[in-house]
Design a protein around this motif. Structure first.
Motif: not given
Length: 960
Positions: A604-607, A647-650, A688-692, A681-683
């Protein structure tokens, strides 16, 4: 009692609506009015006491009022006015005349009979009671002598007239009553026959209905007002019975269990249905197998005919698989939309009518030069995309007539005005009722292979339209001949009812391979008189289509025999295909995700909450999957601190993606690593999630640091070596000077004195002495030549280079002209390619060409016709120059000695030489950064090839 009142009201309403009853009422009103007027007229003519006409006048008034109500179609009011009016007129007449001894008294029973016919029971009872009370009053009045005309008897004509009127009215009433009873009798007979026929038909329909209710692919339940089971089909019993086969009489609470009943507030929901509300909701229930199933529930109140409800019917449809298929379809659409956005091909959706863009992807925006927001809502003509508007008209015509266009070549004008040649492929489709086109554009200007990739991408991209499947029902004889074919069957199988009826179903629908199985199932149903269990079956149609249907066959039994067989099909092809596609897609994703050597995570992007990681991620960071999943990256300690992750999330929120973001991470062992992180970024499930993807560059950074250190050290060593080489060059120059001056003087003396000795003392020397003297001179000359060659080799090695373009064709001709002048005439075939140019030092390249051509000249000297070729070849984007001859050649096993100084492959007495020439050639080629090699065969000739790069070679130590 309320039911009795309701029945009486229905009876009177139907009675008063009966045509014969209304006709009787009309006649009775008319006769009563006419009789009253006639009586009153006769009374006036006889000049009797006016009090005798009070009853007649009252009857005239009430009959007139009843006639007025009748004309207004108020039949009930007309009946009440008539009956009560006649009663009141008769009662008044009795009170004013002879009381109970009056002949008028015999008309009261007739009024009671009319009341029983035209009034409700309560009205009739009230009239009877009123008559009894009036009789009592008359009796008391008569005994008290209070009646005004008690002692004055009525004239005989009036009595006779009243008698005739009463008899006439009684006859009309009797005739009407007889006719009414006769009609009721006939109607009752017909009703009994109709009722018997309807009972038989209802029994037949009930059997059909029960058969259908048992066969429909839903759970069916019927309950009463006490919420107890009146009926439940087999599917409901199988789902809720928990081993019980009979649910009749059980309450809903007893069937589903107290816990479920209270948890889902089923009682309140059932009360809503019993209150007359149709209730529809979706619920989750546990099947007998313990699996959670999603059910669509419809509660339908069952009316009782009086505006209330006597129970309810519940329909449960299992939509679990539909929801799963819908979810799979939604995810598939998300992937398709993502492919659309990220596709390297320029893709757009546009209306065919006016070319107005509905959507474009990023590649289209890059190609056109307009931002996506500027393009959407504009037409291709507004933006001037079509270089030639006639091309668009031809393209639109083909789209409207053919529905698709592939590889249509045209000009595409960008925002800057540049015309780019493109291939346009398009597919027509309907979107929200409008004719639109999915357009893919391949740019031929820069990539000629884009057409094939666009076609492949377009083939993978397709529109999916799915409708809720309806139930297709077919009915056929026990032999399989179709009797019933509903519209859903026509829609499902593409065959109209008029084409299907009367034909055998396998002949119409099934492929030959499936026909035998159908007849086997049909014979089993007819023999055992039982339905086939519902299930999902593949159907191979005659037209080649293959469908999946949720199907059930069941018999309709009449008189103990199977009269018809019904089949119910629900099209589940789309769901089956979606399940299969989802399975393949999931397998491919899992394989790629887990097998990737690059650490990949989904969070998850948020946390930073981890949803999944692959094996490479676990191996990279040291934590197990169980330690990672369900926790955030900050909790685990992967990020050195929360500020760096913020900073990375921003950065991700600004661009929706990141490429090669350099960050520091901790491993479980506590070692800090540096990595490049790429994020998309994906949903997922509305979040809102991310594939890293993480690429560890810690070792690379260390290696780069080590390389920088080594480069620094190497530069230092190069400087030291350069100083050493400078000193060595100075020593070599001194050595060359020594050779040039110190060795040449003795050689000149030896050669000079030998020449004088040969000229002046030739007579004193015999042949042997002269031979020795000649050998001394030749040796001295060879020594001089060797010194010259050594000096030349040294000069070639030390000479500074000045690169420029050199004409090798001109150099070759000059050297060959010089050789031809020095040796005289030879039969020689020369081939020198035109415009042979190379980049290098002119002096060194002249030495190179001279040595190669002198060698070719020397080793072809014994050929009757010498052949020397100078040319150039191309290999691997590199020029290869060559000098070829047809001389004596050499064995290739000695090729490794060819370019070594002082190494010769032929005897000195055969061919003169020092073994320095080809070594000099090799030195010159190597100084230019090229390569040199030779190919030869004894007696055939030799070809020496070399390369001369246009750019100078890299200096050691500066390549990095």
């Amino acid at each position: 009692m309320p039911d009795s009142d309701h029945s009486n009201r229905d009876f009177r309403a139907s009675l008063l609506q009966d045509a014969s009853t209304r006709r009787f009422l009309k006649w009775l009103v008319g006769l009563s009015l006419a009789s009253s007027l006639l009586y009153f007229g006769v009374l006036l003519a006889a000049r009797e006491n006016p009090l005798r006409g009070v009853g007649a006048l009252a009857a005239v008034f009430f009959c007139a009022a009843a006639l007025w109500q009748y004309r207004k179609r108020h039949y009930d009011a007309a009946a009440h006015l008539l009956v009560w009016g006649i009663w009141l007129s008769l009662t008044a007449q009795l009170m004013l005349t002879n009381g109970l001894q009056s002949r008028t008294l015999m008309a009261l029973p007739l009024v009671v009979i009319l009341a029983g016919w035209l009034l409700p029971p309560r009205g009739t009872v009230a009239l009877c009671l009123a008559s009894l009370a009036a009789g009592a009053v008359l009796a008391l009045g008569e005994m008290a002598g209070m009646l005004p005309l008690r002692q004055s008897p009525s004239p005989v004509p009036l009595v006779w007239l009243a008698y005739c009127i009463y008899i006439g009215l009684a006859g009309v009433a009797a005739l009407q009553i007889f006719q009414g009873f006769r009609q009721r009798y006939l109607a009752q007979q017909q009703l009994s026959e109709d009722l018997a026929a309807q009972v038989t038909q209802i029994a037949h329909r009930e059997a059909e209905l029960r058969l259908i209710m048992e066969s429909v692919p839903v759970l069916l339940f019927r309950g009463d007002r006490d919420k107890r089971c009146l009926y439940a089909n087999k599917r409901y019993v199988d789902f809720y019975g928990r081993g019980t086969t009979h649910l009749m009489g059980l309450s809903v609470k007893e069937i589903v269990g107290d816990e479920v009943y209270r948890a889902h507030d089923i009682d309140a929901t059932l009360n809503r249905a019993l209150a007359g509300e149709q209730v529809a909701y979706r619920a989750e229930r546990v099947s007998p197998q313990g699996e959670a199933r999603i059910l669509d529930v419809n509660l339908i109140p069952e009316p009782d005919g009086e505006g209330g409800t006597q129970g309810f019917v519940a329909l449960f449809r299992d939509v679990t698989e539909e929801l799963r298929a819908s979810e799979a379809l939604r995810r598939s659409e998300e992937r398709i939309a993502k492919v659309f956005r990220l596709s390297p091909l320029a893709i757009s959706f546009a209306r065919l009518e006016d070319g107005r863009y509905l959507d474009v992807n990023e590649a289209f925006a890059r190609l056109s030069g307009w931002r996506r927001e500027e393009v959407i809502g504009q037409s291709s003509l507004d933006l001037g995309h079509w270089a030639d508007p006639a091309d668009r008209e031809a393209w639109v015509h083909r789209m409207l007539t053919e529905g698709r266009v592939h590889n249509y070549e045209t000009g595409f004008r960008t925002r800057s005005g540049e015309i780019r040649r493109v291939l346009v492929s398009a597919e027509s489709m309907d979107m929200a009722g409008e004719r639109c086109a999915l357009v893919m554009i391949s740019d031929l200007t820069e990539r000629f292979l884009a057409e094939e990739r666009a076609r492949a991408a377009f083939a993978r991209f397709e529109a999916i339209f799915q409708h809720t499947p309806s139930v297709a029902i077919q009915g056929f004889t026990p032999e399989g001949r179709i009797l019933h074919w509903n519209q859903a069957s026509a829609d499902l199988y593409g065959i109209a009812a008029e084409q299907a009826l009367g034909r055998p179903l396998p002949e119409l629908l099934l492929a030959d391979a499936d026909a035998a199985g159908f007849y086997d199932s049909l014979r089993t149903i007819v023999r055992e008189r039982t339905a086939t269990p519902p299930g999902e079956w593949p159907v191979q149609l005659k037209d080649g289509r293959r469908l999946w249907v949720y199907s059930s066959l069941f018999p309709l039994i009449e008189h103990g025999e199977v009269a018809e067989v019904f089949c119910m099909d629900v099209d589940v092809t789309a769901r089956k295909e979606a399940e299969e596609a989802l399975r393949h897609s999931s397998e491919r994703f899992i394989k790629v995700f887990q097998a990737s050597p690059v650490p990949i995570s989904i969070s998850r992007l948020a946390d930073g909450y981890y949803l999944d990681v692959n094996d490479a991620f676990v191996e990279q960071f040291g934590w197990t999957r169980a330690e990672i999943l369900g926790r955030t990256s900050v909790e685990i300690g992967i990020w050195p601190n929360a500020e760096e992750r913020a900073r990375w999330v921003e950065a991700i929120r600004r661009t929706k993606r990141l490429r090669n973001y350099e960050a520091r991470f901790n491993t479980k062992s506590g070692v800090e690593h540096t990595a490049l992180v790429s994020v998309e970024e994906i949903t997922l499930a509305g979040e809102t999630c991310i594939v890293g993807m993480v690429h560890d560059i810690t070792q690379r950074l260390k290696a780069e640091q080590e390389i920088r250190r080594l480069n620094t050290d190497l530069e230092r060593r190069v400087l030291e070596r350069t100083a050493e080489l400078t000193a060595a060059n100075r020593e070599l120059e001194s050595f060359a000077y020594s050779i040039s001056h110190d060795l040449r003087a003795p050689l000149r003396s030896i050669d000079g004195f030998s020449h004088l000795l040969a000229e002046e003392y030739a007579a004193k020397l015999d042949d042997k002495g002269q031979g020795y003297l000649e050998r001394v001179r030749r040796a001295a000359q060879r020594m001089g030549k060797l010194i010259d060659d050594i000096l030349e080799l040294s000069r070639v090695t030390r000479q500074s280079m000045h690169r420029t373009s050199v004409d090798l064709t001109r150099l070759s001709r000059e050297v060959l002209d010089e050789l031809a002048q020095s040796e005289g005439e030879r039969k020689l075939q020369l081939e020198i390619a035109e415009d042979l140019r190379a980049t290098g030092d002119p002096q060194l390249l002249r030495v190179l060409v001279q040595n190669l051509l002198e060698n070719a000249w020397k080793y072809t000297s014994r050929k009757p016709l010498a052949r020397i070729v100078v040319g150039c070849e191309h290999a691997s984007d590199e020029k290869v120059y060559y000098v070829s001859d047809n001389g004596v050649g050499f064995d290739m096993i000695y090729a490794d000695r060819l370019f070594v100084p002082f190494q010769r492959l032929h005897k000195p007495e055969d061919f003169e030489g020092t073994g320095i020439g080809l070594a000099t050639v090799a030195r010159i080629v190597h100084r230019h950064g090229g390569k040199v090699w030779a190919e030869s065969a004894p007696g055939v000739g030799t070809t020496v090839r070399f390369t001369l790069p246009s750019a100078p070679p890299a200096v050691p130590g500066t390549a990095l």
